[in-house]
Design a protein around this motif. Structure first.
Motif, PDB file in Angstrom:
ATOM      1  N   ASP A  44     -96.395 -23.468  51.918  1.00 37.61           N
ATOM      2  CA  ASP A  44     -97.100 -22.980  53.116  1.00 37.61           C
ATOM      3  C   ASP A  44     -96.132 -22.687  54.261  1.00 37.61           C
ATOM      4  O   ASP A  44     -96.313 -21.718  54.998  1.00 37.61           O
ATOM      5  N   GLU A  45     -95.148 -23.557  54.423  1.00 37.72           N
ATOM      6  CA  GLU A  45     -94.171 -23.339  55.505  1.00 37.72           C
ATOM      7  C   GLU A  45     -93.371 -22.063  55.252  1.00 37.72           C
ATOM      8  O   GLU A  45     -93.054 -21.324  56.183  1.00 37.72           O
ATOM      9  N   VAL A  46     -93.029 -21.806  53.982  1.00 34.39           N
ATOM     10  CA  VAL A  46     -92.305 -20.561  53.657  1.00 34.39           C
ATOM     11  C   VAL A  46     -93.204 -19.352  53.940  1.00 34.39           C
ATOM     12  O   VAL A  46     -92.741 -18.350  54.494  1.00 34.39           O
ATOM     13  N   ASP A  47     -94.488 -19.476  53.616  1.00 37.01           N
ATOM     14  CA  ASP A  47     -95.426 -18.379  53.924  1.00 37.01           C
ATOM     15  C   ASP A  47     -95.442 -18.091  55.424  1.00 37.01           C
ATOM     16  O   ASP A  47     -95.509 -16.939  55.840  1.00 37.01           O
ATOM     17  N   LYS A  48     -95.398 -19.145  56.225  1.00 32.33           N
ATOM     18  CA  LYS A  48     -95.417 -18.948  57.693  1.00 32.33           C
ATOM     19  C   LYS A  48     -94.105 -18.341  58.167  1.00 32.33           C
ATOM     20  O   LYS A  48     -94.086 -17.402  58.970  1.00 32.33           O
ATOM     21  N   LEU A  49     -93.002 -18.877  57.685  1.00 28.50           N
ATOM     22  CA  LEU A  49     -91.693 -18.394  58.125  1.00 28.50           C
ATOM     23  C   LEU A  49     -91.503 -16.919  57.790  1.00 28.50           C
ATOM     24  O   LEU A  49     -90.957 -16.147  58.570  1.00 28.50           O
ATOM     25  N   TYR A  50     -91.951 -16.546  56.591  1.00 32.13           N
ATOM     26  CA  TYR A  50     -91.765 -15.169  56.110  1.00 32.13           C
ATOM     27  C   TYR A  50     -93.088 -14.416  56.060  1.00 32.13           C
ATOM     28  O   TYR A  50     -93.287 -13.594  55.157  1.00 32.13           O
ATOM     29  N   ASP A  51     -93.973 -14.657  57.036  1.00 31.74           N
ATOM     30  CA  ASP A  51     -95.299 -14.017  57.017  1.00 31.74           C
ATOM     31  C   ASP A  51     -95.214 -12.489  56.910  1.00 31.74           C
ATOM     32  O   ASP A  51     -96.022 -11.869  56.237  1.00 31.74           O
ATOM     33  N   ILE A  52     -94.189 -11.899  57.537  1.00 33.00           N
ATOM     34  CA  ILE A  52     -94.096 -10.425  57.517  1.00 33.00           C
ATOM     35  C   ILE A  52     -93.687  -9.875  56.146  1.00 33.00           C
ATOM     36  O   ILE A  52     -93.741  -8.668  55.922  1.00 33.00           O
ATOM     37  N   HIS A  53     -93.234 -10.756  55.253  1.00 37.35           N
ATOM     38  CA  HIS A  53     -92.808 -10.290  53.923  1.00 37.35           C
ATOM     39  C   HIS A  53     -93.793 -10.663  52.812  1.00 37.35           C
ATOM     40  O   HIS A  53     -93.554 -10.332  51.649  1.00 37.35           O
ATOM     41  N   MET A  54     -94.876 -11.347  53.178  1.00 36.64           N
ATOM     42  CA  MET A  54     -95.743 -11.923  52.142  1.00 36.64           C
ATOM     43  C   MET A  54     -96.346 -10.922  51.172  1.00 36.64           C
ATOM     44  O   MET A  54     -96.629 -11.269  50.029  1.00 36.64           O
ATOM     45  N   ASP A  55     -96.542  -9.675  51.629  1.00 44.56           N
ATOM     46  CA  ASP A  55     -97.124  -8.703  50.682  1.00 44.56           C
ATOM     47  C   ASP A  55     -96.068  -7.817  50.014  1.00 44.56           C
ATOM     48  O   ASP A  55     -96.408  -6.845  49.339  1.00 44.56           O
ATOM     49  N   LYS A  56     -94.798  -8.170  50.173  1.00 46.25           N
ATOM     50  CA  LYS A  56     -93.739  -7.376  49.528  1.00 46.25           C
ATOM     51  C   LYS A  56     -93.571  -7.812  48.064  1.00 46.25           C
ATOM     52  O   LYS A  56     -93.838  -8.974  47.722  1.00 46.25           O
ATOM     53  N   VAL A  57     -93.081  -6.882  47.240  1.00 45.04           N
ATOM     54  CA  VAL A  57     -92.913  -7.224  45.815  1.00 45.04           C
ATOM     55  C   VAL A  57     -91.917  -8.357  45.605  1.00 45.04           C
ATOM     56  O   VAL A  57     -92.049  -9.147  44.672  1.00 45.04           O
ATOM     57  N   PHE A  58     -90.933  -8.444  46.489  1.00 44.02           N
ATOM     58  CA  PHE A  58     -89.906  -9.472  46.283  1.00 44.02           C
ATOM     59  C   PHE A  58     -90.336 -10.852  46.789  1.00 44.02           C
ATOM     60  O   PHE A  58     -89.625 -11.834  46.598  1.00 44.02           O
ATOM     61  N   TYR A  59     -91.527 -10.936  47.432  1.00 44.02           N
ATOM     62  CA  TYR A  59     -91.890 -12.201  48.085  1.00 44.02           C
ATOM     63  C   TYR A  59     -91.964 -13.417  47.142  1.00 44.02           C
ATOM     64  O   TYR A  59     -91.424 -14.480  47.479  1.00 44.02           O
ATOM     65  N   PRO A  60     -92.585 -13.320  45.941  1.00 45.14           N
ATOM     66  CA  PRO A  60     -92.642 -14.497  45.062  1.00 45.14           C
ATOM     67  C   PRO A  60     -91.244 -15.051  44.748  1.00 45.14           C
ATOM     68  O   PRO A  60     -91.026 -16.268  44.741  1.00 45.14           O
ATOM     69  N   LEU A  61     -90.290 -14.151  44.525  1.00 45.85           N
ATOM     70  CA  LEU A  61     -88.915 -14.583  44.248  1.00 45.85           C
ATOM     71  C   LEU A  61     -88.306 -15.261  45.483  1.00 45.85           C
ATOM     72  O   LEU A  61     -87.660 -16.316  45.383  1.00 45.85           O
ATOM     73  N   LEU A  62     -88.540 -14.657  46.645  1.00 48.87           N
ATOM     74  CA  LEU A  62     -88.014 -15.228  47.893  1.00 48.87           C
ATOM     75  C   LEU A  62     -88.596 -16.612  48.132  1.00 48.87           C
ATOM     76  O   LEU A  62     -87.858 -17.574  48.404  1.00 48.87           O
ATOM     77  N   ASN A  63     -89.918 -16.736  47.986  1.00 50.25           N
ATOM     78  CA  ASN A  63     -90.581 -18.022  48.216  1.00 50.25           C
ATOM     79  C   ASN A  63     -90.036 -19.085  47.259  1.00 50.25           C
ATOM     80  O   ASN A  63     -89.662 -20.181  47.676  1.00 50.25           O
TER      81      ASN A  63
END
Ligand code: CMP
Length: 149
Positions: A44-63
Protein backbone atom coordinates in the motif's frame (compact mmCIF):
# COMPACT_ATOMS: atom_id res chain seq x y z
CA UNK A 1 10.62 27.23 4.58
CA UNK A 2 13.49 26.16 2.34
CA UNK A 3 12.65 23.65 -0.36
CA UNK A 4 12.59 19.98 0.62
CA UNK A 5 12.97 16.86 -1.45
CA UNK A 6 12.88 13.08 -1.05
CA UNK A 7 15.66 10.73 -2.04
CA UNK A 8 15.06 6.98 -1.72
CA UNK A 9 18.01 4.59 -1.78
CA UNK A 10 16.33 1.58 -3.37
CA UNK A 11 16.68 -2.08 -2.26
CA UNK A 12 19.32 -2.86 -4.93
CA UNK A 13 21.63 -0.12 -3.66
CA UNK A 14 21.09 -1.11 -0.02
CA UNK A 15 22.03 -4.73 -0.81
CA UNK A 16 25.08 -3.59 -2.80
CA UNK A 17 26.43 -1.55 0.10
CA UNK A 18 26.02 1.83 -1.59
CA UNK A 19 24.20 3.70 1.22
CA UNK A 20 27.35 5.45 2.48
CA UNK A 21 28.55 6.49 -0.97
CA UNK A 22 25.17 8.00 -1.86
CA UNK A 23 24.82 9.86 1.46
CA UNK A 24 28.36 11.16 1.06
CA UNK A 25 27.43 12.74 -2.29
CA UNK A 26 24.52 14.58 -0.64
CA UNK A 27 26.79 15.87 2.13
CA UNK A 28 29.66 16.96 -0.07
CA UNK A 29 27.26 18.89 -2.31
CA UNK A 30 26.34 20.98 0.74
CA UNK A 31 22.78 19.71 1.14
CA UNK A 32 21.22 19.21 4.56
CA UNK A 33 19.66 15.89 5.64
CA UNK A 34 16.70 16.62 7.92
CA UNK A 35 15.31 13.08 8.31
CA UNK A 36 16.56 9.62 7.41
CA UNK A 37 15.34 6.08 8.00
CA UNK A 38 15.79 2.52 6.80
CA UNK A 39 12.48 0.76 6.29
CA UNK A 40 10.53 -1.96 4.47
CA UNK A 41 7.55 -0.59 2.57
CA UNK A 42 4.20 -2.34 2.36
CA UNK A 43 2.39 -2.85 -0.91
CA UNK A 44 0.00 0.00 0.00
CA UNK A 45 2.81 2.42 0.82
CA UNK A 46 4.42 1.72 -2.57
CA UNK A 47 1.04 2.37 -4.23
CA UNK A 48 0.91 5.75 -2.47
CA UNK A 49 4.50 6.68 -3.22
CA UNK A 50 4.15 5.79 -6.90
CA UNK A 51 0.45 6.68 -7.34
CA UNK A 52 1.17 8.40 -10.68
CA UNK A 53 2.63 5.17 -12.10
CA UNK A 54 0.03 2.70 -10.85
CA UNK A 55 -1.66 2.21 -14.22
CA UNK A 56 1.60 1.86 -16.18
CA UNK A 57 2.61 -1.52 -17.61
CA UNK A 58 5.84 -1.51 -15.64
CA UNK A 59 4.11 -0.86 -12.29
CA UNK A 60 3.82 -4.51 -11.04
CA UNK A 61 7.57 -4.95 -11.59
CA UNK A 62 8.34 -1.63 -9.89
CA UNK A 63 6.12 -2.45 -6.90
CA UNK A 64 7.58 -5.94 -6.38
CA UNK A 65 11.12 -4.57 -6.62
CA UNK A 66 10.50 -1.79 -4.09
CA UNK A 67 9.02 -4.22 -1.50
CA UNK A 68 11.79 -6.80 -2.09
CA UNK A 69 14.08 -5.44 0.65
CA UNK A 70 14.81 -2.49 2.90
CA UNK A 71 15.24 0.97 1.43
CA UNK A 72 16.58 4.19 2.91
CA UNK A 73 14.33 7.27 2.81
CA UNK A 74 16.12 10.60 3.11
CA UNK A 75 14.50 14.03 3.48
CA UNK A 76 16.79 16.78 2.21
CA UNK A 77 16.34 20.53 2.64
CA UNK A 78 17.99 23.40 0.83
CA UNK A 79 17.61 26.00 -1.87
CA UNK A 80 16.87 24.26 -5.21
CA UNK A 81 17.21 20.88 -3.51
CA UNK A 82 14.73 19.15 -5.88
CA UNK A 83 16.66 20.14 -8.99
CA UNK A 84 20.07 19.53 -7.42
CA UNK A 85 19.23 16.00 -6.23
CA UNK A 86 17.79 15.16 -9.69
CA UNK A 87 21.11 16.28 -11.22
CA UNK A 88 23.10 14.18 -8.74
CA UNK A 89 20.84 11.20 -9.58
CA UNK A 90 21.21 11.29 -13.37
CA UNK A 91 18.48 10.27 -15.80
CA UNK A 92 16.01 7.50 -14.83
CA UNK A 93 17.29 4.87 -17.26
CA UNK A 94 20.68 3.92 -15.81
CA UNK A 95 22.40 2.99 -19.12
CA UNK A 96 21.68 6.54 -20.34
CA UNK A 97 22.91 8.23 -17.15
CA UNK A 98 26.14 10.22 -17.34
CA UNK A 99 29.19 8.93 -15.47
CA UNK A 100 29.60 11.03 -12.34
CA UNK A 101 25.91 10.80 -11.51
CA UNK A 102 24.65 8.23 -9.01
CA UNK A 103 22.84 6.12 -11.61
CA UNK A 104 25.61 6.66 -14.14
CA UNK A 105 28.20 5.36 -11.69
CA UNK A 106 26.27 2.43 -10.22
CA UNK A 107 23.28 1.42 -12.35
CA UNK A 108 22.81 -0.72 -15.45
CA UNK A 109 19.03 -1.17 -15.37
CA UNK A 110 15.79 0.85 -15.60
CA UNK A 111 13.96 -0.81 -12.69
CA UNK A 112 17.01 -1.46 -10.49
CA UNK A 113 18.11 2.14 -10.90
CA UNK A 114 19.64 2.67 -7.45
CA UNK A 115 17.61 5.66 -6.24
CA UNK A 116 14.40 7.62 -6.60
CA UNK A 117 14.17 11.39 -6.24
CA UNK A 118 11.18 13.72 -6.45
CA UNK A 119 10.80 15.61 -9.71
CA UNK A 120 9.19 18.84 -8.49
CA UNK A 121 8.64 20.65 -5.18
CA UNK A 122 4.88 19.89 -4.93
CA UNK A 123 5.56 16.26 -5.70
CA UNK A 124 8.38 16.20 -3.14
CA UNK A 125 6.02 17.40 -0.39
CA UNK A 126 3.50 14.70 -1.33
CA UNK A 127 6.10 11.90 -1.47
CA UNK A 128 7.71 13.05 1.79
CA UNK A 129 4.27 12.90 3.46
CA UNK A 130 3.97 9.22 2.45
CA UNK A 131 7.20 8.26 4.23
CA UNK A 132 7.65 10.84 7.02
CA UNK A 133 5.60 12.64 9.66
CA UNK A 134 6.20 16.38 10.25
CA UNK A 135 7.70 15.56 13.67
CA UNK A 136 10.40 13.41 11.99
CA UNK A 137 12.08 16.52 10.56
CA UNK A 138 14.98 18.00 12.53
CA UNK A 139 15.46 21.75 12.31
CA UNK A 140 19.10 22.79 12.62
CA UNK A 141 21.86 24.81 10.97
CA UNK A 142 25.01 23.30 9.51
CA UNK A 143 28.12 25.21 10.57
CA UNK A 144 29.17 25.72 6.93
CA UNK A 145 25.70 26.76 5.75
CA UNK A 146 26.56 30.44 5.19
CA UNK A 147 29.48 29.31 2.98
CA UNK A 148 27.24 27.17 0.80
CA UNK A 149 24.14 29.30 0.13
P1 CMP B 1 11.91 6.26 -10.24
O1 CMP B 1 12.66 7.53 -10.29
O2 CMP B 1 11.84 5.55 -8.93
O3 CMP B 1 10.40 6.55 -10.73
C1 CMP B 1 9.57 5.52 -11.24
C2 CMP B 1 10.33 4.26 -11.52
O4 CMP B 1 9.72 3.33 -12.39
C3 CMP B 1 11.62 4.64 -12.21
O5 CMP B 1 12.49 5.27 -11.31
C4 CMP B 1 12.07 3.28 -12.75
O6 CMP B 1 12.82 2.56 -11.82
C5 CMP B 1 10.76 2.53 -12.95
N1 CMP B 1 10.46 2.24 -14.35
C6 CMP B 1 10.37 1.03 -14.89
N2 CMP B 1 10.06 1.11 -16.18
C7 CMP B 1 9.93 2.39 -16.48
C8 CMP B 1 9.62 3.11 -17.68
N3 CMP B 1 9.37 2.48 -18.84
N4 CMP B 1 9.61 4.45 -17.62
C9 CMP B 1 9.87 5.10 -16.46
N5 CMP B 1 10.15 4.46 -15.29
C10 CMP B 1 10.19 3.13 -15.31
Amino acid sequence: MAERTLLVIKPDAVQRGLIGNIISRIERKGLKIIALKIMMLTDDEVDKLYDIHMDKVFYPLLNSFIISGPLVAIAIQGKNSVKIVRKLAGVTNSPEAEPGTIRGDFGVDLTKNIIHSSDKPERAEYELSVLFKEEDYVSYSLINESWVE
